[in-house]
Scaffold this motif. Structure first.
Motif, mmCIF file in Angstrom:
data_model
loop_
_atom_site.group_PDB
_atom_site.id
_atom_site.type_symbol
_atom_site.label_atom_id
_atom_site.label_comp_id
_atom_site.label_asym_id
_atom_site.label_seq_id
_atom_site.Cartn_x
_atom_site.Cartn_y
_atom_site.Cartn_z
ATOM 1 N N VAL A 111 0.840 -1.193 0.000
ATOM 2 C CA VAL A 111 0.000 0.000 0.000
ATOM 3 C C VAL A 111 0.877 1.245 0.000
ATOM 4 O O VAL A 111 1.779 1.367 0.832
ATOM 5 N N ARG A 112 0.578 2.172 -0.904
ATOM 6 C CA ARG A 112 1.320 3.437 -0.927
ATOM 7 C C ARG A 112 0.705 4.392 0.087
ATOM 8 O O ARG A 112 -0.504 4.635 0.084
ATOM 9 N N ARG A 113 1.552 4.879 0.941
ATOM 10 C CA ARG A 113 1.188 5.934 1.885
ATOM 11 C C ARG A 113 2.421 6.807 1.992
ATOM 12 O O ARG A 113 3.343 6.498 2.750
ATOM 13 N N ALA A 114 2.446 7.852 1.171
ATOM 14 C CA ALA A 114 3.639 8.685 1.005
ATOM 15 C C ALA A 114 4.205 9.106 2.358
ATOM 16 O O ALA A 114 3.451 9.400 3.275
ATOM 17 N N PRO A 115 5.483 9.038 2.469
ATOM 18 C CA PRO A 115 6.479 8.791 1.418
ATOM 19 C C PRO A 115 6.902 7.327 1.306
ATOM 20 O O PRO A 115 7.929 7.032 0.709
ATOM 21 N N PHE A 116 6.139 6.402 1.851
ATOM 22 C CA PHE A 116 6.536 4.994 1.882
ATOM 23 C C PHE A 116 5.536 4.097 1.161
ATOM 24 O O PHE A 116 4.404 4.482 0.907
ATOM 25 N N VAL A 117 5.996 2.862 0.905
ATOM 26 C CA VAL A 117 5.117 1.779 0.497
ATOM 27 C C VAL A 117 5.133 0.782 1.648
ATOM 28 O O VAL A 117 6.190 0.285 2.036
#
Length: 141
Positions: free
Chosen positions: A50-56
């Protein structure tokens, strides 16, 4: 995978690595975009990314005789009969449930531009030469 519903079939990317997953979600996704791939380390398990900026964020999904669950050492796992019902359960949540980033946008592989298919061909090859070619192609686009 054939026994799963359309959602799972459309977001299942197979044996792609974590770096390729991050590139896909960064390039074609937005916060809440998600996909499903094979686990690189646990045979028979899947990773929900799941993308949740700034990470996956990556969550391992495990199967047992009781069904599918999200592997989490902090809480007792909730079991689901199919991957589809597990994913839909977390999708319906309006806030983060059990530490899982909200799932809002399935990254449907059939909706991605044609060039992505070419990148997968390079990523699945094992030679270093083929991998470096994919990176060069990616910079040209």
């Amino acid at each position: 995978m054939e026994t799963e519903g359309m959602l799972v079939q459309s977001i299942y990317y197979g044996r792609i690595g974590s770096e390729a997953t991050e590139r896909l979600l960064e390039r074609f996704g937005r916060d809440g975009s998600f996909l499903l791939r094979d686990s690189e380390t646990v045979h028979g398990a899947f990773c929900l990314c799941v993308r949740r900026a700034p990470f996956v964020h990556t969550y391992r999904l495990m199967h047992s005789t009781d069904g599918w669950c999200l592997q989490d050492s902090r809480t007792r796992p909730q079991r689901f009969r199919t991957l589809e019902t597990l994913i839909e359960n977390y999708r319906r949540a309006t806030v983060s449930v059990g530490g899982v980033a909200p799932l809002t946008d399935p990254l449907d592989k059939t909706q991605l531009p044609h060039i992505v298919g070419q990148e997968f061909v390079y990523m699945e090859m094992s030679s270093t030469e083929a991998t470096s070619g994919a990176e060069e192609d990616d910079r040209d686009t």
